[in-house]
Design a protein around this motif. Structure first.
Motif, PDB file in Angstrom:
ATOM      1  N   ARG A  99       7.209  -9.049   5.467  1.00 26.15           N
ATOM      2  CA  ARG A  99       8.058  -8.112   5.875  1.00 26.15           C
ATOM      3  C   ARG A  99       8.503  -7.155   4.575  1.00 26.15           C
ATOM      4  NH1 ARG A  99      12.434 -10.276  10.274  1.00 26.15           N
ATOM      5  NH2 ARG A  99      10.551 -10.435  11.918  1.00 26.15           N
ATOM      6  N   VAL A 100       8.715  -7.914   3.467  1.00 25.10           N
ATOM      7  CA  VAL A 100       9.120  -7.287   2.019  1.00 25.10           C
ATOM      8  C   VAL A 100       8.091  -6.518   1.510  1.00 25.10           C
ATOM      9  CG1 VAL A 100      10.006  -7.745  -0.233  1.00 25.10           C
ATOM     10  CG2 VAL A 100      11.196  -8.738   1.795  1.00 25.10           C
ATOM     11  N   VAL A 101       6.628  -6.861   1.541  1.00 27.31           N
ATOM     12  CA  VAL A 101       5.713  -6.137   1.165  1.00 27.31           C
ATOM     13  C   VAL A 101       5.259  -4.922   1.911  1.00 27.31           C
ATOM     14  CG1 VAL A 101       3.158  -6.331   0.742  1.00 27.31           C
ATOM     15  CG2 VAL A 101       4.601  -8.201   0.151  1.00 27.31           C
ATOM     16  N   ARG A 102       5.243  -5.333   3.217  1.00 24.66           N
ATOM     17  CA  ARG A 102       5.121  -4.065   4.144  1.00 24.66           C
ATOM     18  C   ARG A 102       6.377  -2.860   3.992  1.00 24.66           C
ATOM     19  NH1 ARG A 102       4.438  -7.052   9.733  1.00 24.66           N
ATOM     20  NH2 ARG A 102       2.022  -7.521   9.431  1.00 24.66           N
ATOM     21  N   ARG A 103       7.601  -3.328   3.834  1.00 29.30           N
ATOM     22  CA  ARG A 103       8.518  -2.186   3.540  1.00 29.30           C
ATOM     23  C   ARG A 103       8.393  -1.535   2.083  1.00 29.30           C
ATOM     24  NH1 ARG A 103      14.054  -5.405   3.281  1.00 29.30           N
ATOM     25  NH2 ARG A 103      13.539  -5.745   1.163  1.00 29.30           N
ATOM     26  N   GLY A 104       8.027  -2.516   1.155  1.00 26.34           N
ATOM     27  CA  GLY A 104       7.792  -1.931  -0.382  1.00 26.34           C
ATOM     28  C   GLY A 104       6.721  -0.864   0.077  1.00 26.34           C
ATOM     29  N   LEU A 105       5.606  -1.161   0.738  1.00 24.33           N
ATOM     30  CA  LEU A 105       4.532  -0.132   0.918  1.00 24.33           C
ATOM     31  C   LEU A 105       4.794   1.187   1.541  1.00 24.33           C
ATOM     32  CD1 LEU A 105       1.637  -2.788   1.422  1.00 24.33           C
ATOM     33  CD2 LEU A 105       2.052  -1.186  -0.589  1.00 24.33           C
ATOM     34  N   ARG A 106       5.483   0.898   2.512  1.00 21.69           N
ATOM     35  CA  ARG A 106       6.082   1.960   3.567  1.00 21.69           C
ATOM     36  C   ARG A 106       7.157   2.893   2.838  1.00 21.69           C
ATOM     37  NH1 ARG A 106      10.144   1.221   8.959  1.00 21.69           N
ATOM     38  NH2 ARG A 106      10.024   3.701   9.266  1.00 21.69           N
ATOM     39  N   TYR A 107       7.950   2.343   1.966  1.00 17.34           N
ATOM     40  CA  TYR A 107       8.869   3.339   1.328  1.00 17.34           C
ATOM     41  C   TYR A 107       8.643   3.429  -0.017  1.00 17.34           C
ATOM     42  CZ  TYR A 107      11.782   2.864   5.298  1.00 17.34           C
ATOM     43  OH  TYR A 107      12.517   3.026   6.744  1.00 17.34           O
ATOM     44  N   ARG A 108       7.741   3.117  -0.531  1.00 17.85           N
ATOM     45  CA  ARG A 108       7.070   3.393  -1.947  1.00 17.85           C
ATOM     46  C   ARG A 108       7.350   4.629  -2.581  1.00 17.85           C
ATOM     47  NH1 ARG A 108       1.240   2.639  -2.732  1.00 17.85           N
ATOM     48  NH2 ARG A 108       1.404   4.512  -1.692  1.00 17.85           N
ATOM     49  N   GLY A 109       8.130   4.877  -3.362  1.00 12.34           N
ATOM     50  CA  GLY A 109       8.713   6.330  -3.880  1.00 12.34           C
ATOM     51  C   GLY A 109       9.826   6.747  -3.179  1.00 12.34           C
ATOM     52  N   ARG A 110      10.370   6.097  -2.326  1.00 12.84           N
ATOM     53  CA  ARG A 110      11.286   6.699  -1.302  1.00 12.84           C
ATOM     54  C   ARG A 110      12.523   5.688  -1.238  1.00 12.84           C
ATOM     55  NH1 ARG A 110      10.040   7.909   4.074  1.00 12.84           N
ATOM     56  NH2 ARG A 110       8.386   6.088   4.062  1.00 12.84           N
ATOM     57  N   THR A 111      13.705   6.331  -0.752  1.00  7.56           N
ATOM     58  CA  THR A 111      15.051   5.313  -0.867  1.00  7.56           C
ATOM     59  C   THR A 111      15.038   4.849   0.749  1.00  7.56           C
ATOM     60  OG1 THR A 111      16.136   6.409  -2.338  1.00  7.56           O
ATOM     61  CG2 THR A 111      17.375   5.320  -1.015  1.00  7.56           C
ATOM     62  N   ARG A 112      15.125   3.541   0.844  1.00  5.76           N
ATOM     63  CA  ARG A 112      15.198   3.169   2.432  1.00  5.76           C
ATOM     64  C   ARG A 112      16.474   3.613   2.973  1.00  5.76           C
ATOM     65  NH1 ARG A 112      14.714  -2.198  -0.024  1.00  5.76           N
ATOM     66  NH2 ARG A 112      16.399  -2.749   1.122  1.00  5.76           N
ATOM     67  N   PRO A 113      16.624   3.846   4.360  1.00 10.40           N
ATOM     68  CA  PRO A 113      17.849   4.324   4.857  1.00 10.40           C
ATOM     69  C   PRO A 113      19.101   3.148   4.652  1.00 10.40           C
ATOM     70  CG  PRO A 113      16.152   4.414   6.507  1.00 10.40           C
ATOM     71  CD  PRO A 113      15.588   3.670   5.256  1.00 10.40           C
ATOM     72  N   ASP A 114      18.801   1.915   4.152  1.00  8.99           N
ATOM     73  CA  ASP A 114      19.657   0.900   4.090  1.00  8.99           C
ATOM     74  C   ASP A 114      20.254   0.750   2.648  1.00  8.99           C
ATOM     75  OD1 ASP A 114      17.290  -0.070   3.855  1.00  8.99           O
ATOM     76  OD2 ASP A 114      18.069  -2.409   3.748  1.00  8.99           O
ATOM     77  N   MET A 115      19.783   1.559   1.719  1.00  9.56           N
ATOM     78  CA  MET A 115      19.994   1.433   0.257  1.00  9.56           C
ATOM     79  C   MET A 115      20.750   2.459  -0.219  1.00  9.56           C
ATOM     80  SD  MET A 115      18.815  -1.352  -0.816  1.00  9.56           S
ATOM     81  CE  MET A 115      18.744  -0.966  -2.873  1.00  9.56           C
ATOM     82  N   ALA A 116      21.381   2.498  -1.468  1.00 10.20           N
ATOM     83  CA  ALA A 116      22.239   3.564  -2.027  1.00 10.20           C
ATOM     84  C   ALA A 116      21.104   4.692  -2.443  1.00 10.20           C
ATOM     85  CB  ALA A 116      22.978   3.078  -3.340  1.00 10.20           C
ATOM     86  N   GLU A 117      21.526   6.043  -2.478  1.00 16.44           N
ATOM     87  CA  GLU A 117      20.750   6.988  -2.870  1.00 16.44           C
ATOM     88  C   GLU A 117      20.241   6.676  -4.141  1.00 16.44           C
ATOM     89  OE1 GLU A 117      19.902  10.061  -1.500  1.00 16.44           O
ATOM     90  OE2 GLU A 117      20.454   9.186   0.241  1.00 16.44           O
TER      91      GLU A 117
END
Length: 172
Positions: A99-117
């Motif tokens: 899941r972490v690998v998929r998440r990293g690829l999905r949001y690469r270069g972007r901020t996830r909704p659950d993270m600080a700006e």
């Protein structure tokens, strides 16, 4: 379930805390708070001071209603005092890594909704984070299990996607 006003969600990195908290928040019409976004990180991957983290947790916990997700065990006791329910996502390490690998690829270069700006996903950070997950898995799970067993109010252990989906169906 409508009497639940404060729900605490814990689990290791990649267990699905952020996703589940959003789903529970929508189903029960509760505001959602993410440990990484509201407590731990400031913009640009700057860690808040421990005192500021504590103040943020105390501020959120004092609210009348919340779904508060995060596995910062040093704040378990603060959240526990007001939580109506504890949900523990006890997901196997191998599944969390995927899941972490998929998440990293999905949001690469972007901020996830659950993270600080400004806390953008960077693939170069992934190997270190994966090592963190593997190297802390046993100790982290032990702390979560101990806390779960001591939690005297309503609690739910969700060991995987099927159990999580079944729980979500009870909310709708």
């Amino acid at each position: 379930m409508s009497r639940l006003r404060r729900i605490m969600i814990i689990g290791g990195a990649g267990s699905g805390k952020s996703t589940l908290s959003q789903q529970v928040g929508v189903a029960l019409n509760l505001p959602v708070y993410h440990m990484d976004r509201e407590v731990f990180w400031l913009p640009g991957w700057v860690e808040r001071s421990k005192d500021d983290q504590l103040q943020q947790v105390e501020r959120i916990v004092a609210l009348d209603a919340w779904v508060f997700e995060g596995n910062n065990s040093s704040t378990f006791h603060l959240r526990r005092v007001r939580a109506d329910m504890l949900i523990w996502l006890d997901v196997p390490v191998w599944q969390r890594i995927i899941r972490v690998v998929r998440r990293g690829l999905r949001y690469r270069g972007r901020t996830r909704p659950d993270m600080a700006e400004g806390c953008t996903e960077r693939l170069r950070m992934l190997p270190g984070f994966l090592w963190f997950i593997v190297s802390t898995a046993r100790d982290s799970r032990r702390k979560q299990l101990d806390f779960f067993n001591r939690f005297e109010l309503c609690k739910l252990r969700l060991p995987g996607r099927r159990a999580t989906n079944n729980f979500l169906e009870t909310l709708t």
